[in-house]
Scaffold this motif. Structure first.
Motif, PDB file in Angstrom:
ATOM      1  N   ASN A 160       0.516  -1.396   0.199  1.00 16.96           N
ATOM      2  CA  ASN A 160      -0.256   0.265   0.238  1.00 16.96           C
ATOM      3  C   ASN A 160       0.721   1.044   0.301  1.00 16.96           C
ATOM      4  OD1 ASN A 160      -2.418   0.881   0.105  1.00 16.96           O
ATOM      5  ND2 ASN A 160      -2.799   1.394   2.074  1.00 16.96           N
ATOM      6  N   PRO A 161       1.914   1.350  -0.831  1.00 19.26           N
ATOM      7  CA  PRO A 161       2.706   2.509  -0.725  1.00 19.26           C
ATOM      8  C   PRO A 161       2.174   4.062  -1.394  1.00 19.26           C
ATOM      9  CG  PRO A 161       3.189   1.259  -2.817  1.00 19.26           C
ATOM     10  CD  PRO A 161       1.896   0.090  -1.926  1.00 19.26           C
ATOM     11  N   PRO A 162       2.844   5.052  -0.799  1.00 21.96           N
ATOM     12  CA  PRO A 162       2.401   6.293  -1.516  1.00 21.96           C
ATOM     13  C   PRO A 162       2.236   6.368  -3.004  1.00 21.96           C
ATOM     14  CG  PRO A 162       3.875   6.972   0.083  1.00 21.96           C
ATOM     15  CD  PRO A 162       3.045   5.153   0.233  1.00 21.96           C
ATOM     16  N   ASP A 163       1.722   6.813  -3.927  1.00 18.49           N
ATOM     17  CA  ASP A 163       2.399   7.352  -4.641  1.00 18.49           C
ATOM     18  C   ASP A 163       3.521   7.987  -5.412  1.00 18.49           C
ATOM     19  OD1 ASP A 163       0.302   5.493  -7.020  1.00 18.49           O
ATOM     20  OD2 ASP A 163      -1.297   6.954  -5.629  1.00 18.49           O
ATOM     21  N   ILE A 164       3.594   9.341  -4.642  1.00 18.14           N
ATOM     22  CA  ILE A 164       4.510  10.224  -4.246  1.00 18.14           C
ATOM     23  C   ILE A 164       4.804   9.812  -2.851  1.00 18.14           C
ATOM     24  CG2 ILE A 164       5.374  12.576  -4.865  1.00 18.14           C
ATOM     25  CD1 ILE A 164       2.710  12.829  -6.228  1.00 18.14           C
ATOM     26  N   PHE A 165       6.478  10.086  -2.309  1.00 20.35           N
ATOM     27  CA  PHE A 165       6.917  10.455  -1.237  1.00 20.35           C
ATOM     28  C   PHE A 165       8.138  11.035  -1.328  1.00 20.35           C
ATOM     29  CE2 PHE A 165      10.486   6.989  -1.926  1.00 20.35           C
ATOM     30  CZ  PHE A 165       9.993   6.054  -3.280  1.00 20.35           C
ATOM     31  N   GLN A 166       7.735  11.330  -0.352  1.00 18.89           N
ATOM     32  CA  GLN A 166       9.905  12.317  -0.004  1.00 18.89           C
ATOM     33  C   GLN A 166      10.361  11.062   0.298  1.00 18.89           C
ATOM     34  OE1 GLN A 166       8.911  15.819   2.158  1.00 18.89           O
ATOM     35  NE2 GLN A 166      10.851  14.940   3.526  1.00 18.89           N
ATOM     36  N   ILE A 167      12.154  11.256   0.089  1.00 16.49           N
ATOM     37  CA  ILE A 167      13.115   9.865   0.839  1.00 16.49           C
ATOM     38  C   ILE A 167      14.235  11.342   0.854  1.00 16.49           C
ATOM     39  CG2 ILE A 167      13.723  10.095  -1.760  1.00 16.49           C
ATOM     40  CD1 ILE A 167      13.858   7.214  -0.529  1.00 16.49           C
TER      41      ILE A 167
END
Lengths: 327, 447
Positions: free
Chosen positions: B111-118
């Protein structure tokens, strides 16, 4: 055990002593309530399956893989015993965390139990306000593994902390306890020992169960208070001591929160607070080696099971149940 | 529920009704218990599928940061929705602590987010495991406009030839010092370009005169070690291996042993305290050291925690050891069902004048150079103005960006901390600590 020849079966109500109830009635009740029982159990049963049993089996499987949490399941690679092999032969920090955890449990658990028993003995008398004290001593346990408490601890035991200010009153120069690799773990031990309230309450309950006649008989026989403690209190209390010992040892091995908070999640300074569970967490979530962390978890589980088994097997030599037969 | 059923017949019916009621209740309970997981499963299925045929798209986006960042980001995303009414967002954010645990768990849970900060600590970890979408294609097609980015900043988002993330802002290493303390004692301020020896000598002088240790021993700090390595012609990593040897690490640890022996730094326990990532524990803020080794964009946060005047310069040595570092990136999950929309959102956050102005310097200096100028002209926060000035001045001397830290980097970082602290607390000589460190790193990278 000469003094326990006249046990009172109603006091320690273990089933085997009581005569069995008539079969028929119980059978009927069972039949009617069986379904209800399962229904009421079902949330727990489902919980057990969904959030304990199945994940445990998965983790057992994962411990033989190189699962890293980000890779999809379909691409997980079976590595056989490699994780276990690495743990025992090629991971100094694993061994280090084993040593840290063992020394923590070996020192903190006996001291905690001793403190709990000592205070329970003090509070087992009927003096005015004793309830208040029982509550006060129990309080730290209620706060349990709370993060807030660990933060308080860090602030009390750093260089400018309250503890050093207290020492300064006596002209003693303190140390940066929590930031000193020689003392950080000891500081955690003190925190664990201080939270002796839960075993204390159980000890208190156990003490209340010791029949006063035994003490009367002992004092008639001329036994000193110390003899009474050794020959009456300790044997009568041994099941409770056993219970607390097992529980607290398991708790001691699982110490995590305080070490995590105190070291900012690193196990520092210089890995001095790298408890087993903290190492496991770092391995799994920071370093993303979930397969390896699963293997660590299984070794941990087996180790705790073994230790508990050892307790149970030695228990028969020193744990006495007052219903006559020592089991 | 009870009084409403049939209050009139309660007295008579009770003995008879209770078992029935109970049975009904039990049956209901059972049904609920059996059905609940199904409902959950159904909901979970529904979540993924709302791509819906009506063209409406809901993107999930996940970042770490404080309240202020959340507000700015939400405003920027709302702006996007205003311009693209079909796209809405499920915005999730949280504090830094535990962010990557949650991101990893979400990913593992499918269930990963579409956009993520890394950030660069994890970019390679995620990219190497193919969790990030390769953005090269979109860059080539022009859907992702990076033409205004400094080339080295863009390059610092590449892993194994793939564009794994787009810099959400630019940042670099900065040495923050307590100006007030120095002026009060008539001491000179440190300057960019001082050698490491000069810096330590300066710090020793500060310690002697002010009784506040002049500099923090950064030997456990990977970013300081990294800059120093680059100045020695080495690097933290080279391909999939370490870019340095035990001899290099020995020299590094010896440099700081010398500094400790000369009293230029605080005692090991205080150094250890300062190694925490928590900004409020930085020694320059707590007054336990005259300098702290931080990131330039942390200046405003540091300033909030102290009444003293702060200055910021580059790390000692040749400033070309530093580079335009992405303070953090935006990445798209490879499995995202709306990859194109997600890329467009990232493009919007980087290049839309209104959005960039809104976001300001919260994630570092804007990556788009044209817009960076606009934003730096607009800013009023003096601490931020100062760090922009410094960053812009440093940018002229920046060297080429190194490769993004490889898989196993987090272990390398913790091993560096352990080795450096072993040396600090006198439990190992610099050479011993260095040997252990390099060995542990090699094992970490290999596993």
């Amino acid at each position: 055990m000469a003094l326990t020849t006249a046990p009172d079966p109603t006091r320690r109500g273990t089933g085997s002593v009581r005569p069995p109830a008539p079969r028929g009635r119980i059978g009927r009740i069972r039949h009617g309530e069986g379904l209800a029982g399962y229904v009421f159990l079902s949330p727990w049963l489902i919980g057990l399956l969904a959030i304990t049993a199945i994940p445990m089996l998965l983790s057992l499987y994962l411990s033989f893989t190189n699962y890293d949490i980000l890779t999809p399941w379909s691409e997980v690679e079976w590595v056989g015993l490699a994780n276990y092999e690495r743990m025992f032969t090629n991971d100094p920090s694993w061994w280090h965390s084993v040593r840290v955890t063992l020394s923590f449990a070996l020192i903190a658990v006996p001291l905690k139990l001793a403190a709990a028993l000592g205070v329970a003995l003090l509070l087992n008398r009927a003096w005015r306000g004793v309830g208040l004290f029982r509550g006060l001593f129990y309080l730290p346990s209620l706060l349990g593994g709370s993060v807030a408490l660990a933060i308080v601890w860090v602030n009390m035991f750093n260089r400018e902390g309250a503890f050093n200010s207290f020492l300064a009153l006596f002209g003693i120069e303190g140390k940066p306890w929590v930031n000193d690799p020689d003392w950080a773990l000891e500081t955690l031990m003190v925190l664990a020992i201080w939270q002796f309230g839960a075993p204390m309450v159980i000890f208190l309950a156990g003490l209340k169960q010791v029949p006063t006649e035994l003490y009367e008989a002992a004092s008639v026989d001329g036994a000193s208070k110390f003899r009474q403690f050794v020959n009456v209190t300790l044997p009568m209390l041994s099941p409770v001591i056993f219970f607390n010992l097992v529980l607290e040892t398991i708790n001691g091995f699982q110490g995590f929160t305080a070490a995590f908070v105190l070291s900012n999640g690193t196990g520092g300074p210089v890995d001095s607070t790298l408890m087993y569970t903290l190492n496991l967490y770092i391995t799994g979530f920071t370093e993303l080696q979930m397969g390896y962390a699963s293997a660590m978890a299984w070794v941990f589980l087996i180790a705790i099971a073994l230790i508990t088994a050892v307790f149970f097997s030695t228990g028969r030599f020193w744990v006495h149940y007052s219903d006559g037969e020592d089991r | 529920m009870h009084p409403a059923t049939s209050p009139t017949s309660v007295p008579d019916g009770r003995t008879y009704r209770t078992p029935l009621l109970r049975r009904r209740l039990l049956r209901g309970l059972l049904a609920a218990v059996v059905a609940l997981p199904l409902v959950g499963a159904a909901a979970a299925c529904g979540d993924g599928d709302d791509a819906a045929s009506d063209g409406k798209v809901k993107l999930s986006i996940f970042w770490w940061g404080g309240e202020a960042r959340a507000q700015l980001t939400e405003q920027a995303l709302d702006l996007y929705t205003k311009k693209n009414p079909d796209v809405t967002f499920e915005k999730v954010w949280q504090a830094n602590q535990g962010y990557f645990d949650k991101l990893a768990t979400l990913t593992a849970g499918g269930n990963p987010p579409d956009i993520f900060q890394i950030d660069d600590n994890y970019l390679a970890e995620y990219a190497a495991r193919n969790a990030t979408l390769d953005l090269k294609k979109y860059q080539d097609s022009g859907d992702l406009d990076t033409s205004k980015f400094p080339p080295s900043l863009l390059q610092y988002g590449e892993v194994d030839g793939k564009l794994a993330g787009v810099a959400a802002g630019e940042n670099t290493q900065g040495l923050v010092y307590n100006k007030t303390l120095l002026t009060k004692n008539g001491l000179p301020e440190p300057t960019t370009g001082m050698s490491w020896e000069e810096h330590i000598a300066w710090a020793e002088q500060v310690s002697k005169k002010t009784k506040v240790p002049g500099t923090q021993d950064p030997s456990a700090d990977y970013k300081a070690f990294w800059v120093w390595l680059r100045q020695q012609g080495k690097d933290l990593y080279s391909g999939n291996e370490l870019g340095f040897t035990a001899e290099d690490a020995t020299k590094w640890f010896e440099l700081w042993k010398g500094a400790r022996d000369r009293g230029a730094t605080p005692t090991p326990d205080v150094i250890h305290e300062g190694n925490a990532t928590d900004i409020t524990k930085q020694l320059v803020v707590t007054g336990k050291s005259a300098t702290s080794w931080v990131w330039v964009n942390q200046m405003p946060e540091l300033k909030k925690n102290t009444a003293d005047e702060l200055g910021v310069i580059a790390y000692p040595g040749d400033p070309s050891g530093q580079w335009a570092r992405a303070s953090m990136y935006w990445s798209v999950f490879r499995g995202s069902k709306h990859a194109e929309v997600a890329v467009d959102v990232i493009n919007f956050l980087a290049n839309d004048p209104e959005a960039v102005k809104l976001l300001g310097t919260d994630r570092g200096l804007p990556s788009n150079m044209d817009l960076r100028r606009v934003v730096s002209d607009d800013t009023t926060d003096p601490a931020m103005k100062q760090s922009i000035e410094v960053e812009n001045k440093l940018a002229e001397t920046f060297g080429e960006a190194p490769q993004v830290p490889i898989k196993g980097h987090s272990k390398v970082r913790s091993e560096l901390t352990k080795a450096a602290e072993n040396a600090q607390y006198g439990r190992a000589t610099p050479a011993e600590a260095a040997a252990q460190f390099v060995e542990a790193c090699k094992a970490a990278i290999a596993s």
